[in-house]
Scaffold this motif. Structure first.
Motif, short mmCIF file in Angstrom:
data_model
loop_
_atom_site.label_atom_id
_atom_site.label_comp_id
_atom_site.label_asym_id
_atom_site.label_seq_id
_atom_site.Cartn_x
_atom_site.Cartn_y
_atom_site.Cartn_z
N ALA A 112 0.83 -1.21 0.00
CA ALA A 112 0.00 0.00 0.00
C ALA A 112 0.87 1.26 0.00
O ALA A 112 0.60 2.22 -0.75
CB ALA A 112 -0.93 -0.01 1.21
N HIS A 113 1.91 1.29 0.85
CA HIS A 113 2.82 2.44 0.88
C HIS A 113 3.52 2.62 -0.46
O HIS A 113 3.67 3.75 -0.95
CB HIS A 113 3.86 2.25 1.99
CG HIS A 113 3.35 2.55 3.37
ND1 HIS A 113 3.12 3.83 3.82
CD2 HIS A 113 3.03 1.72 4.41
CE1 HIS A 113 2.68 3.79 5.07
NE2 HIS A 113 2.61 2.52 5.45
N TRP A 114 3.95 1.51 -1.07
CA TRP A 114 4.61 1.56 -2.37
C TRP A 114 3.67 2.14 -3.43
O TRP A 114 4.06 2.99 -4.24
CB TRP A 114 5.08 0.16 -2.76
CG TRP A 114 5.37 -0.01 -4.22
CD1 TRP A 114 6.39 0.54 -4.94
CD2 TRP A 114 4.60 -0.78 -5.16
NE1 TRP A 114 6.32 0.17 -6.25
CE2 TRP A 114 5.23 -0.65 -6.42
CE3 TRP A 114 3.46 -1.57 -5.05
CZ2 TRP A 114 4.74 -1.29 -7.56
CZ3 TRP A 114 2.98 -2.21 -6.17
CH2 TRP A 114 3.61 -2.07 -7.41
N ALA A 115 2.41 1.69 -3.43
CA ALA A 115 1.44 2.17 -4.41
C ALA A 115 1.20 3.68 -4.25
O ALA A 115 1.14 4.42 -5.25
CB ALA A 115 0.12 1.41 -4.26
N LEU A 116 1.08 4.13 -3.00
CA LEU A 116 0.90 5.57 -2.77
C LEU A 116 2.13 6.35 -3.24
O LEU A 116 2.01 7.45 -3.79
CB LEU A 116 0.64 5.83 -1.28
CG LEU A 116 -0.70 5.35 -0.73
CD1 LEU A 116 -0.76 5.57 0.78
CD2 LEU A 116 -1.86 6.08 -1.41
N GLY A 117 3.29 5.77 -3.03
CA GLY A 117 4.53 6.42 -3.46
C GLY A 117 4.63 6.55 -4.97
O GLY A 117 5.32 7.45 -5.48
N GLN A 118 3.95 5.68 -5.69
CA GLN A 118 3.93 5.76 -7.15
C GLN A 118 2.97 6.83 -7.66
O GLN A 118 2.94 7.13 -8.86
CB GLN A 118 3.53 4.40 -7.75
CG GLN A 118 4.52 3.28 -7.50
CD GLN A 118 5.86 3.54 -8.14
OE1 GLN A 118 5.93 3.97 -9.29
NE2 GLN A 118 6.93 3.29 -7.40
N GLY A 119 2.18 7.39 -6.75
CA GLY A 119 1.23 8.42 -7.14
C GLY A 119 -0.08 7.87 -7.67
O GLY A 119 -0.89 8.62 -8.25
N TRP A 120 -0.31 6.57 -7.49
CA TRP A 120 -1.56 5.98 -7.98
C TRP A 120 -2.71 6.35 -7.06
O TRP A 120 -2.55 6.51 -5.85
CB TRP A 120 -1.43 4.46 -8.07
CG TRP A 120 -0.39 4.02 -9.06
CD1 TRP A 120 -0.01 4.67 -10.20
CD2 TRP A 120 0.45 2.86 -8.98
NE1 TRP A 120 0.99 3.99 -10.84
CE2 TRP A 120 1.29 2.86 -10.12
CE3 TRP A 120 0.56 1.81 -8.06
CZ2 TRP A 120 2.22 1.86 -10.36
CZ3 TRP A 120 1.48 0.81 -8.31
CH2 TRP A 120 2.30 0.83 -9.44
N THR A 121 -3.87 6.47 -7.64
CA THR A 121 -5.06 6.84 -6.89
C THR A 121 -6.16 5.80 -7.08
O THR A 121 -6.03 4.89 -7.91
CB THR A 121 -5.58 8.22 -7.35
OG1 THR A 121 -5.89 8.16 -8.75
CG2 THR A 121 -4.52 9.29 -7.11
N GLU A 122 -7.23 5.96 -6.32
CA GLU A 122 -8.32 5.00 -6.40
C GLU A 122 -8.87 4.90 -7.82
O GLU A 122 -9.12 5.92 -8.47
CB GLU A 122 -9.44 5.39 -5.42
CG GLU A 122 -9.02 5.25 -3.97
CD GLU A 122 -10.20 5.30 -3.00
OE1 GLU A 122 -11.35 5.06 -3.43
OE2 GLU A 122 -9.97 5.59 -1.81
N GLY A 123 -9.04 3.67 -8.27
CA GLY A 123 -9.53 3.44 -9.63
C GLY A 123 -8.43 3.14 -10.62
O GLY A 123 -8.70 2.63 -11.72
N ASP A 124 -7.16 3.42 -10.27
CA ASP A 124 -6.05 3.03 -11.14
C ASP A 124 -5.92 1.50 -11.12
O ASP A 124 -6.33 0.84 -10.16
CB ASP A 124 -4.75 3.67 -10.68
CG ASP A 124 -4.66 5.15 -11.04
OD1 ASP A 124 -5.37 5.56 -11.98
OD2 ASP A 124 -3.90 5.89 -10.38
N VAL A 125 -5.32 0.96 -12.19
CA VAL A 125 -5.21 -0.48 -12.34
C VAL A 125 -3.75 -0.88 -12.50
O VAL A 125 -2.98 -0.23 -13.21
CB VAL A 125 -6.02 -0.98 -13.56
CG1 VAL A 125 -5.88 -2.49 -13.74
CG2 VAL A 125 -7.49 -0.59 -13.42
N VAL A 126 -3.38 -1.98 -11.83
CA VAL A 126 -2.05 -2.57 -11.95
C VAL A 126 -2.23 -4.04 -12.35
O VAL A 126 -2.95 -4.78 -11.68
CB VAL A 126 -1.25 -2.47 -10.64
CG1 VAL A 126 0.07 -3.22 -10.76
CG2 VAL A 126 -1.00 -1.01 -10.28
#
Length: 644
Positions: A112-126
């Motif tokens: 979760a911390h890594w995802a936030l650090g990438q600048g991704w927001t709710e609704g983005d897809v990985v």
């Protein structure tokens, strides 16, 4: 506080009214019909129906509670961690590595911390593209903690199919296992320029060129990421998107099915309550984690009900019972042909030393059901039916051999699913004078449909990413004028007691000599005759001949194949119209990674002579034996010079 108790009491009374309605409906129907046969059916099935009613009420009540409290899967998992932080959550069979619930949660927080650090927001897809490994769980669950949606991609896809799945998901990044580097490199030049690639697995250089794209090693990034909860408030709720799971793509490119939090909970909860699972159970999960059976029905029992899950990277028939005995597993999962593969194995000591009590899955053939239960001493088979996206799931709650579920004959409208008549060739729904679909009577083939109600978490149809694909699965004016229903595409039959039996995917059943032939039934019979060998049955067109002739592809690699003995056994076991007119012996039958037999290539190639390691035979009715199909015989059949 008084208002809370009154509200709860009101809800309980509301649920109890369902039970009263069931009994009232039973009494009214019996009084009106005066049918002693109905009385017999009712007495034989009321226990089953009440068992299922109890499960439905339990799941519905908990889903109502979660909906009201705006719960999500990460929030429900956090409750499990508080209950037993030090209990084993996931065990990786390959290494013996054990993650406790607290350790698993810490790994989720790191993601979760890594995802936030990438600048991704709710609704983005990985997109996640890796083999089955416990790391899959914190990847998608950690992303879900901050509202980012994972797209699970089949590890076996390559080139165009792989590109298609990445593109339709709208993924901003791809996380792939280093074991799949070659597959990613084959498509890297076709990925969008701003796509970010992360590799996970065995150590690599922190940055490595892959075509024109850079690859970042995710392991060190997660290692230095905090294991504490992120300072983030999730805005998503119970009916919002969680992740995407792709269909198998046996009839075209895979479609990305939308899985919302409530659907994940529903599938898991029905599995837990329907089949008598316990919180101290240990589940053996050798199914791929990009598939709903593995990551929802399997891993979901860990996340939502506190069970321990043993994950194996890949199914192994020879190691299956050894693993179960080693880890003291009490529940196993199966899908497709797994049970037949296990029966085809030689007897080994571990199959009598395990502690397995329950087997959960779908696709257990009636022809192997009894033998599987008897040989491996399985107390309960939890067979169910349900695609990832469907709203008309079925459960076989009382272990009826061969059935994938049931619908109540006492109060058939209680659970709004139905078998409806379809045109034999096209699969088009047949309608009455009012324009409504025509229900199939007991014993008649029908297409399974489920009424859609988007205000009810049990009746939702969230569809696919592609809107056209979603609309193709919806029919209107099915139960009543103005309604909508999900069309499964699966042909089934219901007996007089309401038990429902899977027959074929729509289009698999073919017509020959004026009779309908179920490929699934014939496959089961032929496989049994051949000692649980893999068999694919399908219809092939013959010029100038009405209908389609049956053809069977048989996996055969060792020794000679006794054609005369095979024909003798087939003649005794099958009616004339269901016997294979053509026979193809090949090293292996095509299957998906979830052990579903695929026939697209086989149907396309038909009975034209193939490579030398394969043999094709034709059943010559005049001489009563199978003859090898040569180029000369093939041309004669095509030109109509051979009588079928």
């Amino acid at each position: 506080e008084t208002k809370v108790h009154l509200g709860t009491a009101t809800k309980v009374l509301l649920h109890l009214s369902w039970f009263c309605s069931l009994l009232a409906g039973l009494g009214l129907y019996m009084a009106q019909s005066g049918s002693w046969r109905f009385c017999h059916v009712a007495l034989c099935t009321i226990k089953r129906d009440l068992m299922c009613l109890f499960v439905i009420l339990k799941v519905r009540w908990s889903m109502y509670h979660n909906l009201r409290n705006k719960c999500t899967i990460p929030a429900l998992f956090a409750q499990m961690v508080k209950l037993h932080p030090d209990k084993p959550a996931l065990i990786y069979e390959a290494t013996g590595e054990v993650w406790t619930f607290m350790e698993l949660q810490g790994r989720c927080h790191a993601v979760a911390h890594w995802a936030l650090g990438q600048g991704w927001t709710e609704g983005d897809v990985v997109a996640l593209f890796l083999e089955s490994h416990p790391v899959m769980v914190p990847l998608w669950l950690g992303l879900a903690m901050v509202g980012v949606e994972a797209a699970f991609i089949n590890q076996n896809l390559r080139l165009d199919s792989l590109l298609h799945c990445v593109r339709v998901s709208g993924a901003r990044a791809v996380v792939f296992g280093t074991e799949l580097t070659e597959a990613v490199s084959q498509v890297s030049s076709s990925l969008q320029a701003n796509m970010i690639l992360f590799s996970i697995g065995q150590p690599q250089n922190e940055k490595e060129k892959l075509g024109s794209l850079q690859v970042h090693s995710l392991d060190p990034l997660l290692a230095c990421s905090p294991k504490t909860p992120p300072n983030y408030t999730l805005r998503k709720e119970f009916n919002d998107k969680l992740f995407y799971i792709y269909t198998s793509g046996t009839t075209g490119m895979p479609k990305a099915a939308v899985v919302v939090h409530s659907r994940y909970y529903r599938i898991t909860a029905f599995g837990f309550h329907s089949f008598g699972l316990r919180h101290d159970d240990v589940i053996y999960n050798c199914l791929p984690l990009y598939h709903s059976a593995g990551t929802v029905m399997g891993v979901g029992q860990c996340l939502l009900f506190g069970l321990t899950v043993v994950i194996r990277r890949k199914f192994s028939a020879s190691r299956f019972w050894d693993d179960c005995a080693k880890h003291k597993c009490t529940v196993i999962q199966y899908i497709g042909e797994i049970c037949r593969y296990l029966l085809a194995q030689p007897v080994r000591p571990s199959e009598g030393q395990h502690q397995v009590r329950v087997a959960i899955g779908n696709g257990l053939r009636p022809s192997v059901w009894g033998e599987f239960v008897q040989r491996f001493r399985i107390q309960k088979i939890g067979e169910f039916y349900g695609a990832t996206e469907c709203n008309c799931s079925l459960i076989n709650i009382d272990g009826k051999i061969g059935a994938c579920g049931f619908n109540s004959r006492i109060l058939p409208s209680f659970y709004p699913i139905r078998l409806v008549r379809v045109k034999e060739e096209s699969g088009e729904l047949l309608r009455d004078a009012q324009g409504l679909c025509i229900p199939s009577l007991p014993g008649e083939l029908g297409m399974l449909v489920g009424r859609i109600n988007h205000t009810d978490p049990l009746r939702r149809f969230d569809g696919y990413v592609d809107k056209d694909s979603t609309n193709q699965k919806i029919a209107h004016n099915v139960f009543k004028i103005g309604d909508s229903a999900y069309v499964s595409g699966d042909v089934m039959v219901m007996d007089e007691y309401g038990y429902i039996y899977f027959k074929d995917r729509s289009g698999d059943t073919f017509r020959w000599r004026g009779e309908n032939v179920s490929t699934t039934e014939v496959e089961g019979i032929l496989s049994g005759l051949l000692g649980h060998t893999a068999v694919a049955v399908y219809g092939v067109s013959v010029p100038g001949v009405e209908g389609k002739a049956g053809m069977a592809a048989v996996a055969h690699t060792e020794g000679s194949f006794d054609l005369d003995a095979f024909l003798f056994a087939v003649t005794k076991a099958l009616p004339s119209y269901a016997r294979p007119v053509f026979l193809r012996l090949m090293p292996a039958v095509d299957t998906t990674a979830t052990f579903k037999i695929t026939k697209t290539r086989l149907q396309r190639e038909g009975y034209k002579p193939q490579q030398s390691k394969e043999k094709i035979y034709f059943l010559d009715g005049r001489v009563g034996r199978y003859e090898a199909v040569t180029d000369q015989l093939y041309n004669a059949i095509i030109e109509g010079k051979v009588c079928l």
